[in-house]
Design a protein around this motif. Sequence first.
Motif, PDB file in Angstrom:
ATOM      1  N   ASP A  38       0.722   6.662 -15.152  1.00  0.00           N
ATOM      2  CA  ASP A  38       1.139   5.604 -16.075  1.00  0.00           C
ATOM      3  C   ASP A  38       2.647   5.520 -16.314  1.00  0.00           C
ATOM      4  O   ASP A  38       3.189   4.428 -16.408  1.00  0.00           O
ATOM      5  CB  ASP A  38       0.415   5.761 -17.416  1.00  0.00           C
ATOM      6  CG  ASP A  38      -1.063   5.417 -17.305  1.00  0.00           C
ATOM      7  OD1 ASP A  38      -1.417   4.733 -16.328  1.00  0.00           O
ATOM      8  OD2 ASP A  38      -1.844   5.830 -18.177  1.00  0.00           O
ATOM      9  N   PRO A  39       3.366   6.662 -16.444  1.00  0.00           N
ATOM     10  CA  PRO A  39       4.803   6.551 -16.701  1.00  0.00           C
ATOM     11  C   PRO A  39       5.560   5.767 -15.633  1.00  0.00           C
ATOM     12  O   PRO A  39       6.609   5.196 -15.890  1.00  0.00           O
ATOM     13  CB  PRO A  39       5.264   8.012 -16.739  1.00  0.00           C
ATOM     14  CG  PRO A  39       4.056   8.781 -17.117  1.00  0.00           C
ATOM     15  CD  PRO A  39       2.914   8.051 -16.446  1.00  0.00           C
ATOM     16  N   HIS A  40       5.039   5.770 -14.401  1.00  0.00           N
ATOM     17  CA  HIS A  40       5.737   5.097 -13.304  1.00  0.00           C
ATOM     18  C   HIS A  40       5.136   3.724 -12.977  1.00  0.00           C
ATOM     19  O   HIS A  40       5.585   3.056 -12.056  1.00  0.00           O
ATOM     20  CB  HIS A  40       5.719   5.973 -12.043  1.00  0.00           C
ATOM     21  CG  HIS A  40       6.448   7.260 -12.221  1.00  0.00           C
ATOM     22  ND1 HIS A  40       7.809   7.348 -12.260  1.00  0.00           N
ATOM     23  CD2 HIS A  40       5.993   8.525 -12.401  1.00  0.00           C
ATOM     24  CE1 HIS A  40       8.177   8.609 -12.432  1.00  0.00           C
ATOM     25  NE2 HIS A  40       7.099   9.342 -12.526  1.00  0.00           N
ATOM     26  N   ARG A  41       4.135   3.321 -13.711  1.00  0.00           N
ATOM     27  CA  ARG A  41       3.514   2.029 -13.426  1.00  0.00           C
ATOM     28  C   ARG A  41       4.506   0.864 -13.521  1.00  0.00           C
ATOM     29  O   ARG A  41       4.482  -0.032 -12.677  1.00  0.00           O
ATOM     30  CB  ARG A  41       2.317   1.799 -14.359  1.00  0.00           C
ATOM     31  CG  ARG A  41       1.491   0.580 -13.985  1.00  0.00           C
ATOM     32  CD  ARG A  41       0.276   0.462 -14.904  1.00  0.00           C
ATOM     33  NE  ARG A  41      -0.486  -0.734 -14.627  1.00  0.00           N
ATOM     34  CZ  ARG A  41      -1.455  -0.791 -13.730  1.00  0.00           C
ATOM     35  NH1 ARG A  41      -1.766   0.280 -13.031  1.00  0.00           N
ATOM     36  NH2 ARG A  41      -2.117  -1.906 -13.526  1.00  0.00           N
ATOM     37  N   PRO A  42       5.412   0.823 -14.511  1.00  0.00           N
ATOM     38  CA  PRO A  42       6.405  -0.268 -14.542  1.00  0.00           C
ATOM     39  C   PRO A  42       7.250  -0.333 -13.282  1.00  0.00           C
ATOM     40  O   PRO A  42       7.601  -1.419 -12.814  1.00  0.00           O
ATOM     41  CB  PRO A  42       7.249   0.067 -15.776  1.00  0.00           C
ATOM     42  CG  PRO A  42       6.339   0.847 -16.653  1.00  0.00           C
ATOM     43  CD  PRO A  42       5.499   1.665 -15.719  1.00  0.00           C
ATOM     44  N   GLU A  43       7.593   0.835 -12.729  1.00  0.00           N
ATOM     45  CA  GLU A  43       8.391   0.845 -11.507  1.00  0.00           C
ATOM     46  C   GLU A  43       7.579   0.306 -10.330  1.00  0.00           C
ATOM     47  O   GLU A  43       8.092  -0.451  -9.497  1.00  0.00           O
ATOM     48  CB  GLU A  43       8.871   2.262 -11.200  1.00  0.00           C
ATOM     49  CG  GLU A  43       9.672   2.402  -9.905  1.00  0.00           C
ATOM     50  CD  GLU A  43      10.959   1.591  -9.907  1.00  0.00           C
ATOM     51  OE1 GLU A  43      11.443   1.272  -8.813  1.00  0.00           O
ATOM     52  OE2 GLU A  43      11.467   1.268 -10.990  1.00  0.00           O
ATOM     53  N   ARG A  44       6.305   0.691 -10.240  1.00  0.00           N
ATOM     54  CA  ARG A  44       5.441   0.135  -9.192  1.00  0.00           C
ATOM     55  C   ARG A  44       5.342  -1.375  -9.345  1.00  0.00           C
ATOM     56  O   ARG A  44       5.414  -2.114  -8.355  1.00  0.00           O
ATOM     57  CB  ARG A  44       4.037   0.759  -9.275  1.00  0.00           C
ATOM     58  CG  ARG A  44       3.979   2.227  -8.966  1.00  0.00           C
ATOM     59  CD  ARG A  44       2.709   2.640  -8.238  1.00  0.00           C
ATOM     60  NE  ARG A  44       1.500   2.034  -8.741  1.00  0.00           N
ATOM     61  CZ  ARG A  44       0.721   2.562  -9.681  1.00  0.00           C
ATOM     62  NH1 ARG A  44       1.065   3.693 -10.270  1.00  0.00           N
ATOM     63  NH2 ARG A  44      -0.395   1.964 -10.039  1.00  0.00           N
ATOM     64  N   LYS A  45       5.156  -1.821 -10.558  1.00  0.00           N
ATOM     65  CA  LYS A  45       5.034  -3.256 -10.818  1.00  0.00           C
ATOM     66  C   LYS A  45       6.291  -3.994 -10.380  1.00  0.00           C
ATOM     67  O   LYS A  45       6.218  -5.041  -9.736  1.00  0.00           O
ATOM     68  CB  LYS A  45       4.775  -3.491 -12.300  1.00  0.00           C
ATOM     69  CG  LYS A  45       4.604  -4.952 -12.678  1.00  0.00           C
ATOM     70  CD  LYS A  45       4.281  -5.103 -14.155  1.00  0.00           C
ATOM     71  CE  LYS A  45       4.130  -6.577 -14.517  1.00  0.00           C
ATOM     72  NZ  LYS A  45       3.824  -6.762 -15.954  1.00  0.00           N
ATOM     73  N   LYS A  46       7.456  -3.434 -10.715  1.00  0.00           N
ATOM     74  CA  LYS A  46       8.721  -4.069 -10.351  1.00  0.00           C
ATOM     75  C   LYS A  46       8.863  -4.164  -8.838  1.00  0.00           C
ATOM     76  O   LYS A  46       9.290  -5.199  -8.306  1.00  0.00           O
ATOM     77  CB  LYS A  46       9.883  -3.258 -10.938  1.00  0.00           C
ATOM     78  CG  LYS A  46      11.273  -3.705 -10.492  1.00  0.00           C
ATOM     79  CD  LYS A  46      11.600  -5.110 -10.995  1.00  0.00           C
ATOM     80  CE  LYS A  46      13.060  -5.468 -10.779  1.00  0.00           C
ATOM     81  NZ  LYS A  46      13.506  -5.408  -9.387  1.00  0.00           N
ATOM     82  N   MET A  71       0.825  -1.211   0.000  1.00  0.00           N
ATOM     83  CA  MET A  71       0.000   0.000   0.000  1.00  0.00           C
ATOM     84  C   MET A  71       0.858   1.258   0.000  1.00  0.00           C
ATOM     85  O   MET A  71       0.457   2.290  -0.550  1.00  0.00           O
ATOM     86  CB  MET A  71      -0.964  -0.027   1.188  1.00  0.00           C
ATOM     87  CG  MET A  71      -2.082  -1.058   1.020  1.00  0.00           C
ATOM     88  SD  MET A  71      -3.366  -0.971   2.288  1.00  0.00           S
ATOM     89  CE  MET A  71      -2.491  -1.612   3.726  1.00  0.00           C
ATOM     90  N   ALA A  72       2.051   1.189   0.598  1.00  0.00           N
ATOM     91  CA  ALA A  72       2.960   2.330   0.558  1.00  0.00           C
ATOM     92  C   ALA A  72       3.427   2.595  -0.868  1.00  0.00           C
ATOM     93  O   ALA A  72       3.549   3.753  -1.296  1.00  0.00           O
ATOM     94  CB  ALA A  72       4.157   2.080   1.473  1.00  0.00           C
ATOM     95  N   ILE A  73       3.670   1.525  -1.613  1.00  0.00           N
ATOM     96  CA  ILE A  73       4.055   1.671  -3.020  1.00  0.00           C
ATOM     97  C   ILE A  73       2.897   2.241  -3.835  1.00  0.00           C
ATOM     98  O   ILE A  73       3.067   3.154  -4.647  1.00  0.00           O
ATOM     99  CB  ILE A  73       4.495   0.314  -3.601  1.00  0.00           C
ATOM    100  CG1 ILE A  73       5.802  -0.142  -2.944  1.00  0.00           C
ATOM    101  CG2 ILE A  73       4.663   0.396  -5.119  1.00  0.00           C
ATOM    102  CD1 ILE A  73       6.182  -1.572  -3.258  1.00  0.00           C
ATOM    103  N   GLN A  74       1.709   1.730  -3.592  1.00  0.00           N
ATOM    104  CA  GLN A  74       0.529   2.172  -4.341  1.00  0.00           C
ATOM    105  C   GLN A  74       0.214   3.645  -4.088  1.00  0.00           C
ATOM    106  O   GLN A  74      -0.289   4.333  -4.974  1.00  0.00           O
ATOM    107  CB  GLN A  74      -0.685   1.320  -3.960  1.00  0.00           C
ATOM    108  CG  GLN A  74      -0.659  -0.096  -4.509  1.00  0.00           C
ATOM    109  CD  GLN A  74      -1.004  -0.146  -5.981  1.00  0.00           C
ATOM    110  OE1 GLN A  74      -0.273   0.342  -6.821  1.00  0.00           O
ATOM    111  NE2 GLN A  74      -2.144  -0.742  -6.301  1.00  0.00           N
TER     112      GLN A  74
END
Length: 210
Positions: free
Chosen positions: A57-65, A46-49
């Motif tokens: 959207d530009p940072h979604r890959p980083e959140r996913k990783k 939840m801290a990441i989210q």
Amino acid sequence: MFRNACRAVAIIVVIFFCISVPFSAFAQAGQGDAADQVRHILDEVMAIQSNPQLAGDPHRPERKKRIQDILAKNFDMDRMAKDALGGYWPKLQVNQQAEYTAVFRDLFQDSYTRLVLDFLKQEQIRYSPAELKNGEALVKTVILRQDANIQVDYLLAPIKSGWRIHDVTIDGVSIVRKYEDAFSRVIRMKSYDELLEKLRLQQRAIQQNP
């Protein structure tokens, strides 16, 4: 003779006390560790989210990783792969088991990460004390929302450094059992080779379009 009998009873009581007290303390410590670990995992997610630097959207890959890294540390995906194959697992050769497990790991990590990204936000979660049975821990949680309460249960097995999750049940539906039902259906109607090819196709699609 009476004195000897009393002495024997006293020895038994002392032995029982020495055995039962540490076991009880261990069980209570294990309960806390398992529930605390689940809480820590969800707090991290939840801290990441909710991190504004990772928003959009530009940072979604980083959140996913970052979420995938959390899953890799806390989920026993090898055991999940084995359980998902059910009775067919022993029929595979060692190299087949290794190949299937690697493919399953990629698919589970991707699908569960997507579930977390789309579903779990900054939630209010109620945690119940862990239930210990046969050396494993069941941690029951409820996501409290205005429109609905969602029951999510985590099944964990102990490892040296704590606990690892090997199944998640959402509103009474086990993720591993869902995999097992789907996999066994393909094997029964087609073959194991057909199942593996389907999984490989999904894996390649993820790799080509992460």
